[in-house]
Enzyme design. Structure first.
Site, PDB file in Angstrom:
ATOM      1  N   GLN A  17       9.302 -19.221 -16.633  1.00  0.00           N
ATOM      2  CA  GLN A  17       9.249 -20.573 -17.358  1.00  0.00           C
ATOM      3  C   GLN A  17      10.455 -21.144 -18.196  1.00  0.00           C
ATOM      4  O   GLN A  17      10.575 -22.321 -18.127  1.00  0.00           O
ATOM      5  CB  GLN A  17       7.750 -20.580 -18.106  1.00  0.00           C
ATOM      6  N   LYS A  74      23.429  -9.393  -4.575  1.00  0.00           N
ATOM      7  CA  LYS A  74      23.836  -8.219  -4.439  1.00  0.00           C
ATOM      8  C   LYS A  74      24.564  -7.864  -3.050  1.00  0.00           C
ATOM      9  O   LYS A  74      24.970  -6.787  -2.718  1.00  0.00           O
ATOM     10  CB  LYS A  74      22.719  -7.344  -4.482  1.00  0.00           C
ATOM     11  N   ALA A 136      11.393 -10.167 -22.378  1.00  0.00           N
ATOM     12  CA  ALA A 136      10.562 -10.805 -23.504  1.00  0.00           C
ATOM     13  C   ALA A 136       9.843 -11.917 -22.696  1.00  0.00           C
ATOM     14  O   ALA A 136      10.238 -12.242 -21.526  1.00  0.00           O
ATOM     15  CB  ALA A 136      11.318 -11.566 -24.387  1.00  0.00           C
ATOM     16  N   TYR A 137       8.500 -12.044 -22.769  1.00  0.00           N
ATOM     17  CA  TYR A 137       7.769 -13.127 -22.187  1.00  0.00           C
ATOM     18  C   TYR A 137       7.076 -13.884 -23.414  1.00  0.00           C
ATOM     19  O   TYR A 137       7.143 -13.601 -24.683  1.00  0.00           O
ATOM     20  CB  TYR A 137       6.582 -12.486 -21.559  1.00  0.00           C
ATOM     21  N   GLU A 138       6.407 -14.674 -23.114  1.00  0.00           N
ATOM     22  CA  GLU A 138       6.045 -16.132 -24.167  1.00  0.00           C
ATOM     23  C   GLU A 138       5.459 -15.434 -25.407  1.00  0.00           C
ATOM     24  O   GLU A 138       6.064 -15.730 -26.445  1.00  0.00           O
ATOM     25  CB  GLU A 138       4.888 -16.807 -23.302  1.00  0.00           C
ATOM     26  N   ASP A 167       8.681 -20.182 -24.319  1.00  0.00           N
ATOM     27  CA  ASP A 167       9.156 -20.430 -23.033  1.00  0.00           C
ATOM     28  C   ASP A 167       9.778 -21.808 -23.012  1.00  0.00           C
ATOM     29  O   ASP A 167      10.871 -21.974 -23.341  1.00  0.00           O
ATOM     30  CB  ASP A 167       8.267 -20.203 -21.809  1.00  0.00           C
ATOM     31  N   GLY A 242       0.470 -28.327 -45.209  1.00  0.00           N
ATOM     32  CA  GLY A 242       1.423 -29.106 -45.608  1.00  0.00           C
ATOM     33  C   GLY A 242       1.172 -29.919 -46.942  1.00  0.00           C
ATOM     34  O   GLY A 242       0.150 -29.430 -47.484  1.00  0.00           O
ATOM     35  N   GLY A 243       1.692 -30.673 -47.320  1.00  0.00           N
ATOM     36  CA  GLY A 243       1.456 -31.445 -48.366  1.00  0.00           C
ATOM     37  C   GLY A 243       0.258 -32.406 -48.403  1.00  0.00           C
ATOM     38  O   GLY A 243      -0.559 -32.699 -49.357  1.00  0.00           O
TER      39      GLY A 243
HETATM   40  N1  CAO Z   1      19.887 -11.813  -5.874  1.00  0.00           N
HETATM   41  C1  CAO Z   1      19.580 -10.373  -5.816  1.00  0.00           C
HETATM   42  N2  CAO Z   1      19.268  -9.973  -6.818  1.00  0.00           N
HETATM   43  C2  CAO Z   1      18.673 -10.852  -7.897  1.00  0.00           C
HETATM   44  C3  CAO Z   1      18.829 -12.247  -7.757  1.00  0.00           C
HETATM   45  C4  CAO Z   1      19.539 -12.824  -6.609  1.00  0.00           C
HETATM   46  N3  CAO Z   1      19.664 -14.015  -6.309  1.00  0.00           N
HETATM   47  N4  CAO Z   1      18.370 -12.855  -8.872  1.00  0.00           N
HETATM   48  C5  CAO Z   1      17.754 -11.709  -9.576  1.00  0.00           C
HETATM   49  N5  CAO Z   1      18.024 -10.648  -8.906  1.00  0.00           N
HETATM   50  C6  CAO Z   1      17.946  -9.325  -9.574  1.00  0.00           C
HETATM   51  C7  CAO Z   1      18.614  -9.109 -10.871  1.00  0.00           C
HETATM   52  O1  CAO Z   1      20.015  -8.951 -10.553  1.00  0.00           O
HETATM   53  C8  CAO Z   1      18.030  -8.011 -11.519  1.00  0.00           C
HETATM   54  O2  CAO Z   1      18.450  -6.667 -10.902  1.00  0.00           O
HETATM   55  P1  CAO Z   1      18.940  -5.519 -11.916  1.00  0.00           P
HETATM   56  O3  CAO Z   1      18.194  -5.438 -13.058  1.00  0.00           O
HETATM   57  O4  CAO Z   1      19.009  -4.586 -10.707  1.00  0.00           O
HETATM   58  O5  CAO Z   1      20.153  -5.963 -12.235  1.00  0.00           O
HETATM   59  C9  CAO Z   1      16.389  -8.085 -11.143  1.00  0.00           C
HETATM   60  O6  CAO Z   1      16.572  -9.173 -10.113  1.00  0.00           O
HETATM   61  C10 CAO Z   1      15.404  -8.349 -12.093  1.00  0.00           C
HETATM   62  O7  CAO Z   1      15.955  -9.375 -12.939  1.00  0.00           O
HETATM   63  P2  CAO Z   1      15.050  -9.591 -14.335  1.00  0.00           P
HETATM   64  O8  CAO Z   1      15.307  -8.512 -15.397  1.00  0.00           O
HETATM   65  O9  CAO Z   1      15.358 -10.866 -14.998  1.00  0.00           O
HETATM   66  O10 CAO Z   1      13.506  -9.629 -13.818  1.00  0.00           O
HETATM   67  P3  CAO Z   1      12.146  -8.716 -14.379  1.00  0.00           P
HETATM   68  O11 CAO Z   1      11.028  -9.302 -13.619  1.00  0.00           O
HETATM   69  O12 CAO Z   1      12.408  -7.484 -14.505  1.00  0.00           O
HETATM   70  O13 CAO Z   1      11.936  -9.320 -15.860  1.00  0.00           O
HETATM   71  C11 CAO Z   1      11.791 -11.033 -17.543  1.00  0.00           C
HETATM   72  C12 CAO Z   1      11.424 -10.648 -16.045  1.00  0.00           C
HETATM   73  C13 CAO Z   1      11.211 -12.533 -17.699  1.00  0.00           C
HETATM   74  C14 CAO Z   1      11.006 -10.170 -18.460  1.00  0.00           C
HETATM   75  C15 CAO Z   1      13.017 -11.061 -17.836  1.00  0.00           C
HETATM   76  O14 CAO Z   1      14.058 -12.068 -16.976  1.00  0.00           O
HETATM   77  C16 CAO Z   1      13.755 -11.338 -19.051  1.00  0.00           C
HETATM   78  O15 CAO Z   1      13.629 -10.764 -20.161  1.00  0.00           O
HETATM   79  N6  CAO Z   1      14.242 -12.659 -19.322  1.00  0.00           N
HETATM   80  C17 CAO Z   1      14.877 -13.291 -20.550  1.00  0.00           C
HETATM   81  C18 CAO Z   1      13.674 -13.871 -21.458  1.00  0.00           C
HETATM   82  C19 CAO Z   1      12.868 -14.695 -20.415  1.00  0.00           C
HETATM   83  O16 CAO Z   1      13.335 -15.952 -20.128  1.00  0.00           O
HETATM   84  N7  CAO Z   1      11.487 -14.603 -20.483  1.00  0.00           N
HETATM   85  C20 CAO Z   1      10.533 -15.802 -20.185  1.00  0.00           C
HETATM   86  C21 CAO Z   1       9.565 -15.171 -19.385  1.00  0.00           C
HETATM   87  S1  CAO Z   1       8.484 -16.474 -18.987  1.00  0.00           S
HETATM   88  O17 CAO Z   1       7.376 -15.979 -19.711  1.00  0.00           O
END
Ligand code: CAO
Length: 408
Positions: A17, A74, A136-138, A167, A242-243
């Protein structure tokens, strides 16, 4: 009519999001947003599906007006094509977990080498300090940014708010940073790095609670309904904090959303006391001034509720507004979806999707007189592979090969 960001190219590597909320706004402002997804697609295409086999509303409501390509970052050919895309983009946005883009082989140094005019925006959960490596998530952002500790009632647990401040709230902050960078590029000729942390954005939105934390050193927070204070800002239920005091009072017939939020400004007390059938309180020194009412706000709102509970929230809205008393009925999600005024204003919008049919979304809250927004359906996965890769010089033959090899 043109659009504010016409000609601006955004390479959108966002998912879930926070990131997609950024690029959707940029698209609504007129940028050409190309969403780059792994061949399996943004996880939200499949999450919370209501119609089998069709992109979820989670996805469709955050990815309007974009184009979609797939690319396996990759693979070696994927990295080459990505480098080409970076060369021809103005803005790159991503919100992967910490370090993911670096691990793909594209740290900021490399990206700026490929395109010195690139604005590279990242959303992470946290800043570079002790939490930097955490995902992190929301609600995690709400927990660590001051929202959960201050939401709820004093005798209950911390609560998450339904507003997606972690988000989409962070997303709006990121849009501000990106637009500023775009403006600075006009004079500097250079792109730059824009980083926004969800914890920071939520804390920014909880600014007034940090204000109150400091006020505590000088005594109790009198406008809070709480009776006792420790050394931390307590949860204060529905108090405005607030006020001007406010509270949600019940209305007829007493359903879960039959409430109206009422603010009692100093000038509002006289007409309000008349409306609730207690005109004598307008002159009574025990009630007449804001200072006199401050220690008994709970009693004041109880008096208002004894009146409001006899009418439905729409009647109460009309009666209070007729006296210029600020108020807002609690509108349910159904009421919002059906609200004709919001439809006319273009903030609740019906969009035709090629696979799911019509769905409702929230349009752009940014209304620019010279850059009107038309909300268009989100792309299917890889819908624009052919046109975008062809523009990079990829032949039809190679495109088929890339598909077979899982590169796109
Ligand atoms: N081609 C190949 N690999 C890809 C790719 C692509 N086009 N796009 C993503 N990937 C891979 C990444 O390279 C990553 O691989 P590695 O960990 O091996 O380097 C993998 O997908 C996972 O990416 P991620 O860490 O973003 O995904 P996750 O599901 O483990 O985590 C989240 C999700 C949201 C916790 C994490 O992305 C995050 O902390 N984001 C920042 C905070 C954020 O925006 N949070 C909002 C969440 S909405 O509530």
């Amino acid at each position: 009519m043109g659009k504010a960001l016409e000609g601006v190219r955004v390479l959108d590597m966002t998912h879930v999001q926070s990131g997609p909320s950024v690029t959707q706004l940029l698209a609504w402002l007129g940028a050409d947003v190309v969403k780059l997804e792994a061949p399996g697609g943004d996880i939200t295409r499949r999450q919370l599906r209501d119609v089998p086999g069709v992109d979820s509303l989670y996805f469709t409501m955050l990815n309007c007006n974009k184009r979609s390509i797939t690319l396996n970052m990759k693979s070696q050919r994927g990295k080459e094509l990505f480098a080409e895309l970076v060369r021809s983009s103005d803005i790159l946005v991503e919100n992967f977990g910490p370090g993911a883009v670096d691990r793909m082989g594209f740290p900021w140094e490399r990206l700026r080498e490929l395109n010195p005019r690139l604005i590279y925006a990242s959303i992470k959960g946290f800043g570079p300090g002790r939490y930097a490596k955490f995902k992190a998530y929301e609600v995690i952002a709400q927990a660590m940014g001051g929202s959960m500790t201050t939401t709820g009632f004093a005798d209950g647990p911390p609560l998450a708010t339904g507003a997606q401040i972690g988000d989409s709230g962070t997303g709006i902050h990121a849009v501000a940073g990106i637009l500023a960078a775009l403006y600075q590029r006009e004079s500097s000729g250079r792109g730059q790095r824009v980083q926004v942390a969800m914890q920071h954005a939520v804390l920014n939105l909880c600014r007034v609670k940090l204000r109150d934390q400091q006020r505590l050193a000088h005594g109790p927070l009198k406008e809070y309904p709480n009776r006792t204070f420790g050394d931390e800002v307590p949860r204060s239920g529905n108090a405005s904090g607030g006020g001007q005091p406010g509270w949600a009072v019940r209305c007829a017939p007493g359903g879960p959303n039959d409430y109206i939020y009422v603010i009692v400004q100093p000038v509002g007390w006289k007409p309000l006391s008349g409306l609730i059938g207690r005109p004598e309180l307008a002159e009574d020194p025990e009630w007449a001034t804001p200072e006199a009412r401050l220690p008994k706000l709970d009693k004041m709102f109880q008096l208002i509720e004894e009146w409001s509970i006899r009418h439905d929230k729409w009647t109460v809205l009309d009666r209070l507004n007729a006296e210029n008393i600020p108020c807002g009925p609690i509108l349910s999600t159904r009421e919002l979806a059906e609200d004709e005024s919001l439809r006319e204003e273009g903030i609740v919008v019906a969009v035709e999707h090629p696979e799911r049919g019509q769905f409702l979304t929230v349009g752009s809250p940014l209304q620019l007189s010279d850059s009107p927004v038309d909300v268009r359906t989100p792309p299917l996965l890889g819908e624009h592979n052919q046109e975008i890769y062809a523009a990079l010089g990829v032949s039809a033959g190679e495109l088929a090969e890339l598909k077979t090899n899982g590169v796109i």
